[in-house]
Design a protein around this motif. Sequence first.
Motif, PDB file in Angstrom:
ATOM      1  N   ALA A   5       0.811  -1.217   0.000  1.00 42.20           N
ATOM      2  CA  ALA A   5       0.000   0.000   0.000  1.00 42.20           C
ATOM      3  C   ALA A   5       0.842   1.263   0.000  1.00 42.20           C
ATOM      4  CB  ALA A   5      -0.940  -0.001   1.198  1.00 42.20           C
ATOM      5  N   SER A   6       1.939   1.263   0.742  1.00 43.43           N
ATOM      6  CA  SER A   6       2.749   2.476   0.871  1.00 43.43           C
ATOM      7  C   SER A   6       3.813   2.596  -0.209  1.00 43.43           C
ATOM      8  CB  SER A   6       3.431   2.509   2.246  1.00 43.43           C
ATOM      9  OG  SER A   6       4.409   1.481   2.344  1.00 43.43           O
ATOM     10  N   GLY A   7       4.312   1.450  -0.674  1.00 44.22           N
ATOM     11  CA  GLY A   7       5.427   1.480  -1.610  1.00 44.22           C
ATOM     12  C   GLY A   7       6.745   1.821  -0.953  1.00 44.22           C
ATOM     13  N   ASP A   8       6.740   1.935   0.396  1.00 42.59           N
ATOM     14  CA  ASP A   8       7.975   2.255   1.108  1.00 42.59           C
ATOM     15  C   ASP A   8       8.949   1.078   1.040  1.00 42.59           C
ATOM     16  OD1 ASP A   8       6.881   4.688   1.787  1.00 42.59           O
ATOM     17  OD2 ASP A   8       6.225   4.038   3.778  1.00 42.59           O
ATOM     18  N   SER A   9      10.210   1.369   1.271  1.00 36.90           N
ATOM     19  CA  SER A   9      11.239   0.334   1.233  1.00 36.90           C
ATOM     20  C   SER A   9      11.042  -0.653   2.379  1.00 36.90           C
ATOM     21  CB  SER A   9      12.628   0.957   1.324  1.00 36.90           C
ATOM     22  OG  SER A   9      12.823   1.530   2.620  1.00 36.90           O
ATOM     23  N   GLN A  10      11.642  -1.818   2.248  1.00 36.88           N
ATOM     24  CA  GLN A  10      11.567  -2.822   3.312  1.00 36.88           C
ATOM     25  C   GLN A  10      12.184  -2.288   4.599  1.00 36.88           C
ATOM     26  OE1 GLN A  10      13.367  -6.396   1.776  1.00 36.88           O
ATOM     27  NE2 GLN A  10      11.777  -6.717   0.243  1.00 36.88           N
ATOM     28  N   VAL A  11      13.221  -1.491   4.470  1.00 41.69           N
ATOM     29  CA  VAL A  11      13.862  -0.911   5.656  1.00 41.69           C
ATOM     30  C   VAL A  11      12.892   0.026   6.380  1.00 41.69           C
ATOM     31  CG1 VAL A  11      15.719   0.588   6.469  1.00 41.69           C
ATOM     32  CG2 VAL A  11      16.189  -1.130   4.701  1.00 41.69           C
ATOM     33  N   GLY A  20      13.308  -6.303  11.306  1.00 41.86           N
ATOM     34  CA  GLY A  20      14.361  -6.139  10.321  1.00 41.86           C
ATOM     35  C   GLY A  20      13.863  -6.266   8.895  1.00 41.86           C
ATOM     36  N   GLN A  21      14.739  -5.902   7.970  1.00 39.24           N
ATOM     37  CA  GLN A  21      14.392  -5.951   6.549  1.00 39.24           C
ATOM     38  C   GLN A  21      14.062  -7.368   6.098  1.00 39.24           C
ATOM     39  OE1 GLN A  21      17.468  -4.379   3.998  1.00 39.24           O
ATOM     40  NE2 GLN A  21      16.509  -5.164   2.122  1.00 39.24           N
ATOM     41  N   SER A  22      14.817  -8.344   6.569  1.00 36.89           N
ATOM     42  CA  SER A  22      14.585  -9.731   6.151  1.00 36.89           C
ATOM     43  C   SER A  22      13.211 -10.221   6.601  1.00 36.89           C
ATOM     44  CB  SER A  22      15.678 -10.645   6.716  1.00 36.89           C
ATOM     45  OG  SER A  22      15.670 -10.632   8.133  1.00 36.89           O
ATOM     46  N   THR A  23      12.786  -9.786   7.784  1.00 33.36           N
ATOM     47  CA  THR A  23      11.456 -10.167   8.275  1.00 33.36           C
ATOM     48  C   THR A  23      10.365  -9.577   7.394  1.00 33.36           C
ATOM     49  OG1 THR A  23      12.257 -10.294  10.554  1.00 33.36           O
ATOM     50  CG2 THR A  23       9.875 -10.076  10.242  1.00 33.36           C
ATOM     51  N   LEU A 212       3.251  -0.100  -6.911  1.00 37.29           N
ATOM     52  CA  LEU A 212       3.203  -0.121  -8.370  1.00 37.29           C
ATOM     53  C   LEU A 212       3.410   1.266  -8.975  1.00 37.29           C
ATOM     54  CD1 LEU A 212       0.129  -2.481  -8.998  1.00 37.29           C
ATOM     55  CD2 LEU A 212       2.541  -3.090  -8.696  1.00 37.29           C
ATOM     56  N   HIS A 213       3.220   2.313  -8.165  1.00 36.35           N
ATOM     57  CA  HIS A 213       3.309   3.681  -8.665  1.00 36.35           C
ATOM     58  C   HIS A 213       4.707   4.261  -8.492  1.00 36.35           C
ATOM     59  CE1 HIS A 213       1.657   7.306 -10.224  1.00 36.35           C
ATOM     60  NE2 HIS A 213       1.796   8.020  -9.122  1.00 36.35           N
ATOM     61  N   LYS A 214       5.423   3.786  -7.482  1.00 36.98           N
ATOM     62  CA  LYS A 214       6.792   4.255  -7.263  1.00 36.98           C
ATOM     63  C   LYS A 214       7.772   3.415  -8.079  1.00 36.98           C
ATOM     64  CE  LYS A 214       5.869   5.919  -2.564  1.00 36.98           C
ATOM     65  NZ  LYS A 214       6.276   5.854  -1.141  1.00 36.98           N
ATOM     66  N   VAL A 215       8.998   3.890  -8.161  1.00 32.95           N
ATOM     67  CA  VAL A 215      10.038   3.144  -8.878  1.00 32.95           C
ATOM     68  C   VAL A 215      10.531   2.009  -7.985  1.00 32.95           C
ATOM     69  CG1 VAL A 215      12.297   3.265  -9.986  1.00 32.95           C
ATOM     70  CG2 VAL A 215      10.711   5.208 -10.155  1.00 32.95           C
ATOM     71  N   MET A 216      10.366   0.796  -8.449  1.00 27.66           N
ATOM     72  CA  MET A 216      10.809  -0.358  -7.655  1.00 27.66           C
ATOM     73  C   MET A 216      12.319  -0.508  -7.758  1.00 27.66           C
ATOM     74  SD  MET A 216       8.091  -3.411  -7.924  1.00 27.66           S
ATOM     75  CE  MET A 216       6.328  -3.147  -7.944  1.00 27.66           C
ATOM     76  N   TRP A 217      12.930  -0.752  -6.609  1.00 30.39           N
ATOM     77  CA  TRP A 217      14.389  -0.870  -6.553  1.00 30.39           C
ATOM     78  C   TRP A 217      14.800  -2.322  -6.788  1.00 30.39           C
ATOM     79  CZ3 TRP A 217      18.624   1.849  -6.927  1.00 30.39           C
ATOM     80  CH2 TRP A 217      19.839   1.321  -6.479  1.00 30.39           C
ATOM     81  N   ARG A 218      15.322  -2.587  -7.986  1.00 29.72           N
ATOM     82  CA  ARG A 218      15.888  -3.878  -8.353  1.00 29.72           C
ATOM     83  C   ARG A 218      15.004  -5.071  -7.959  1.00 29.72           C
ATOM     84  NH1 ARG A 218      22.416  -3.289  -7.164  1.00 29.72           N
ATOM     85  NH2 ARG A 218      22.758  -1.499  -8.549  1.00 29.72           N
TER      86      ARG A 218
END
Length: 290
Positions: A5-11, A20-23, A212-218
């Motif tokens: 929903a947010s498109g925010d990074s895993q971090v 953590g990011q892995s979780t 889907l609206h933000k640029v996905m990082w790799r």
Amino acid sequence: MRRLASGDSQVSVGAAFGVGQSTVSQVTWRFIESMEERARHHLVWPGQERMEEIKARLEAVSGLPNCCGAIDATHIIMTLPAVESSEDWCDPAKNYSMFLQGIVDNEMRFIDIVTGWPGSMTFSRLLKCSGFYKLCEAGKRLNGPVRTSGEDSEIREFIVGDMCYPLLPWLMTPYQGESLSTPMVNFNARQKTARMLGTRALARLKGSWKILHKVMWRPDKNKLPSIILVCCLLHNIILDCNDKLLPDIQLPDHHDYGYNEENCQQENPNGKVIREIITGYLPTYEETSN
């Protein structure tokens, strides 16, 4: 779901929940896999009874007889590692992207999607690579009851799309040119009313599920289609539950900024005949308002 929903990074998502990011990555993928397994019934081609409802409601709004929905497509933009970067994924706007093609009903519900293809393709090429195209060409889709016009001409089931798509017996596109007759202008106006459902659905999808609206990082290009599918399922679930988006959610005016309009200019002879029959069948807006 927060990640989608947010498109925010895993971090960032992990920091919000104290994990953590892995979780975040593990929980997100477990959710996506469970949705793929258990929620696919929210995105299916309608049965004939439901399709008759869709056609009736689209005709009430646009005047188009036997119209089953609208088609459109959008680019899901991403960055790629240098070793994976290639012209295949570089689209006309010089972004690396993956295509999503969607067909929606009168309520902007997705009833067919195709994704996974590079954004460098044209809209018409993407359509012709889809399973939906093959089913239509084989007479296994959009093959419901025909309508009869005043001259006893038959109008088969069809969908509508913009000029980036070819004119086909089952896909009606607008008339092009500057010197259009009044009936042609009337057809284009009514066709646009139905066609914009696809554009609005994709804008709502990207506005609601901002991953889907933000640029996905790799992203993993093999897993990205699953993310796109699940966002479409969630979009449909909201509609199926008669739920509404929160008023503070800002939806984009368009789903594909920075892209020039494509012009396919492919016109199937039978498609031209059917479009002319529909054009002659339609009342003008003036007649409707009187």
